[in-house]
Design an enzyme around this catalytic site. Structure first.
Site, PDB file in Angstrom:
ATOM      1  N   TRP A 103      50.542  36.832  29.448  1.00  0.00           N
ATOM      2  CA  TRP A 103      49.264  37.078  30.130  1.00  0.00           C
ATOM      3  C   TRP A 103      48.171  36.176  29.578  1.00  0.00           C
ATOM      4  O   TRP A 103      47.357  35.649  30.337  1.00  0.00           O
ATOM      5  CB  TRP A 103      48.878  38.549  30.069  1.00  0.00           C
ATOM      6  N   ASP A 172      41.005  40.656  27.834  1.00  0.00           N
ATOM      7  CA  ASP A 172      41.797  41.255  28.910  1.00  0.00           C
ATOM      8  C   ASP A 172      42.433  42.512  28.315  1.00  0.00           C
ATOM      9  O   ASP A 172      43.336  42.424  27.484  1.00  0.00           O
ATOM     10  CB  ASP A 172      42.871  40.251  29.360  1.00  0.00           C
ATOM     11  N   LYS A 196      47.426  49.995  35.238  1.00  0.00           N
ATOM     12  CA  LYS A 196      48.243  50.388  34.090  1.00  0.00           C
ATOM     13  C   LYS A 196      47.720  51.688  33.489  1.00  0.00           C
ATOM     14  O   LYS A 196      48.450  52.653  33.411  1.00  0.00           O
ATOM     15  CB  LYS A 196      48.241  49.297  33.012  1.00  0.00           C
TER      16      LYS A 196
HETATM   17  C1  LIG Z   1      49.165  43.440  34.744  1.00  0.00           C
HETATM   18  C2  LIG Z   1      48.330  42.552  33.908  1.00  0.00           C
HETATM   19  C3  LIG Z   1      47.534  41.546  34.471  1.00  0.00           C
HETATM   20  C4  LIG Z   1      47.540  41.236  35.950  1.00  0.00           C
HETATM   21  O1  LIG Z   1      46.788  42.140  36.648  1.00  0.00           O
HETATM   22  P1  LIG Z   1      46.548  41.992  38.221  1.00  0.00           P
HETATM   23  O2  LIG Z   1      45.614  43.138  38.452  1.00  0.00           O
HETATM   24  O3  LIG Z   1      47.861  42.127  38.894  1.00  0.00           O
HETATM   25  O4  LIG Z   1      45.916  40.683  38.477  1.00  0.00           O
HETATM   26  C5  LIG Z   1      46.754  40.782  33.628  1.00  0.00           C
HETATM   27  N1  LIG Z   1      46.735  40.994  32.306  1.00  0.00           N
HETATM   28  C6  LIG Z   1      47.488  41.948  31.726  1.00  0.00           C
HETATM   29  C7  LIG Z   1      47.443  42.141  30.247  1.00  0.00           C
HETATM   30  C8  LIG Z   1      48.306  42.757  32.515  1.00  0.00           C
HETATM   31  O5  LIG Z   1      49.054  43.720  31.946  1.00  0.00           O
END
Ligand SMILES: *Cc1c(COP(=O)(O)O)cnc(C)c1O
Length: 361
Positions: A103, A172, A196
């Site tokens: 990521w 993030d 999540k």
């Molecule tokens: C799932 C995830 C993403 C992607 O998220 P989207 O909403 O599908 O763009 C980005 N960063 C992390 C750490 C993730 O777990």
């Protein structure tokens, strides 16, 4: 009621049963208005109340200090990968990234399309780990330092966050926001796709310090400017109202549970249950993440014997466990045990792991 699956999906992922039940109750007639919340204007007083209350709940649960704005945006965390450099990676500045996994890499790749970047630290080759804070080098001209607090695919997680002085720290937190208390004031900007640990897909949470709203690039198309969304209280255009409503219910559920301190304790119990089995299996199972980087949200592991691993996958599916196959880039196995995954599901998995070893070890 029909039986609920043992849901270990990585994302979209499990939601609390109570939340789904309340949503079901309110689906057709939202609190006496004779319509669903999905069928009314985002300028209605009912939706305005959801928008405001959800921001307040986040401020309360996360202890967000004054001087920050809470936004509900669209396009997922992936859109933030681009929006951050679009707003802050101006000529002469460097976007600094801690490269901790897949990521982080995706975030970095987007910044490379916009401007100059630097890798401030990276995981050791062949090891699933979070770089040591003492190894992070922030370049002089840094526009920001970007970290990925939890690498969902590798199953690794920052245990503490770097201090960055004048350089804004951006994180993030898609896969571990609200899983433990932390000091928001360390950060300039935090973002998280909801699917999540917060609610359903469709909404992305952004927490932004006010000076960064001021500092953002004014020459961008309107919708890509953080200032637009702050000015309009996340109502610049039609928001994903129903997703935000579910986030609202999830936050109330979390508050009733005792907030972040309580959920942190529970998350530790759930993840310890699994890691302890791997560590005490005499090598039958092996956790994939480096011991100091193990995630409480995504637990990754393998079986020593490849054939037995195939057998394990066949059996868990037959036993009603869902979502335990590892991401295709890492392989092996992964249990995503976000806030809403009950202890009982982890206990059932722990029992299955031990039973499988007894029969095959
Ligand atoms: C799932 C995830 C993403 C992607 O998220 P989207 O909403 O599908 O763009 C980005 N960063 C992390 C750490 C993730 O777990």
């Amino acid at each position: 009621m029909s039986k609920r699956a043992y849901n270990f999906n990585a994302g979209p992922a499990a939601l609390p049963l109570e939340v789904l039940q309340q949503a079901q109750e309110e689906l057709v007639d939202y609190r006496g208005i004779g319509m669903s919340l999905m069928e009314i204007s985002h300028r209605s007083k009912e939706y305005e109340a959801v928008n405001g209350e959800t921001q307040e709940l986040l401020k309360e649960l996360l202890g967000i200090p004054d001087g920050y704005k809470v936004l509900f945006l669209q396009g997922g965390a992936s859109t933030q990968f681009a929006m951050i450099p679009m707003n802050y990676l101006i000529e002469g500045k460097v976007g600094a990234y801690v490269h901790s996994g897949s990521w982080a890499e995706k975030a970095l790749k987007e910044a490379e399309l916009i401007g100059e970047t630097a890798i401030a630290a990276e995981s050791q080759p062949g090891l699933l780990n979070i770089p040591a804070l003492s190894d992070i080098r922030i370049p002089d001209r840094a526009a920001y330092l970007h970290i990925t607090s939890n690498e969902t695919i590798a199953g690794t997680q920052f245990k503490e966050y770097p201090t960055t002085g004048e350089v804004p720290l951006i994180a993030d937190m898609s896969s571990d926001i609200l899983s433990h208390p932390f000091d928001v004031s360390q950060f300039g900007l935090i973002y998280a796709g909801a699917q999540k640990n917060l609610g359903p897909s469709g909404v992305t949470l952004v927490i932004i310090r006010e000076d960064l709203v001021e500092r953002s690039n004014k020459k961008l198309p309107t919708i890509f400017r953080y200032s637009t969304h702050v000015k309009n209280d996340s109502l610049y255009n039609t928001p994903p109202a129903y997703s935000i409503y579910i986030v609202n219910l999830v936050l109330k559920w979390l508050k009733n549970l005792g907030g972040l301190q309580a959920i942190e304790k529970l998350n530790r119990e759930k993840s310890d249950l699994l890691y302890n089995i791997f560590d005490n299996s005499g090598g039958f199972y092996e956790a994939l993440a480096a011991p100091d980087s193990r995630s409480t949200m995504n637990v990754t592991w393998k079986l020593k014997d490849e054939e037995l691993e195939k057998q394990f996958i066949k059996e868990f599916q037959a036993q009603g466990f869902v979502g335990l196959k590892g991401h295709r880039s890492v392989g092996h196995l992964r249990a995503s045990i976000y806030n809403a995954v009950p202890y009982e599901a982890c206990k059932a998995l722990a029992d299955f792991l031990q039973d499988f070893q007894k029969r095959n070890g």
